[in-house]
Design an enzyme around this catalytic site. Structure first.
Site, PDB file in Angstrom:
ATOM      1  N   GLY A   1      56.419  46.035  64.801  1.00  0.00           N
ATOM      2  CA  GLY A   1      57.417  45.006  64.567  1.00  0.00           C
ATOM      3  C   GLY A   1      58.216  45.174  63.297  1.00  0.00           C
ATOM      4  O   GLY A   1      58.704  46.247  62.986  1.00  0.00           O
ATOM      5  N   SER A   2      58.327  44.140  62.536  1.00  0.00           N
ATOM      6  CA  SER A   2      59.260  44.076  61.417  1.00  0.00           C
ATOM      7  C   SER A   2      58.793  44.763  60.142  1.00  0.00           C
ATOM      8  O   SER A   2      59.467  44.657  59.119  1.00  0.00           O
ATOM      9  CB  SER A   2      59.604  42.618  61.136  1.00  0.00           C
ATOM     10  OG  SER A   2      60.394  42.120  62.185  1.00  0.00           O
TER      11      SER A   2
END
Length: 186
Positions: free
Chosen positions: A58-59
């Protein structure tokens, strides 16, 4: 000296306060490693988080991208007030092209106004970031740059393209050269 018990308590407090169902924390400082886990991997299955749990990437790439951008700022290759139009000549942000208004600072702080939820798959390869940024010419703005906050995945891809242009190599190669290699990350 780091105390694992204290960090486990602190992780539990923060995760509970933020209503985060599960988290793992790793700290490396002065040759000492501290690992802590909190909660469950999935609210439905109630499988507990361990210090070995694997979370979707993800981020985390936003942190790496922001770090590389700040390295470029420290090197004097751009500033937080550099516009997208200055950093990426020819790139367009939206039909009205707000690239001359959107700064590196806007991109880093999710205040660019660019639609952040463009999830078009531009494939793999050294030109995938460039292809993605090219698609933003047709993407609408959701507000005037600096007027509001909206989590913006798209803005971080634009930052990735700025890194590519300034380093003269793909984002992946810049990541290896700037962070992975120097930090000894495997």
């Amino acid at each position: 000296m780091l105390n694992a018990a204290d960090w486990t308590i602190r992780l539990n407090e923060l995760a509970t306060e933020a209503n985060v169902p599960g988290a793992a924390l790793g700290i490396w400082s002065d040759g000492q490693e501290v690992l802590a886990a909190h909660g469950v991997l999935n609210a439905a299955t109630q499988v507990p988080v361990t210090i070995d749990s694997v979370f979707q990437l993800g981020s985390i790439t936003k942190l790496w991208t922001a770090t590389m951008i700040m390295q470029l700022v420290d090197e004097g290759q751009l500033s937080l007030d550099t516009t997208v139009a200055e950093a990426l000549p020819g790139a367009r942000l939206g039909p009205g092209d707000i690239g001359g208004q959107v700064t590196v600072r806007h991109l880093l702080t999710h205040t660019s106004g660019i639609d952040g939820d463009v999830f078009t798959d531009t494939g793999r390869g050294d030109d995938c970031v460039e292809r993605y940024v090219g698609l933003l010419a047709e993407t609408r703005s959701v507000f005037t740059p600096g007027a509001a906050y909206s989590y913006c995945n798209s803005g971080f891809v634009v930052l990735g393209r700025i890194i590519e242009i300034l380093d003269g190599q793909s984002w992946d190669e810049s990541l290896r050269a700037r962070l992975v290699g120097p930090l000894g990350i495997t």
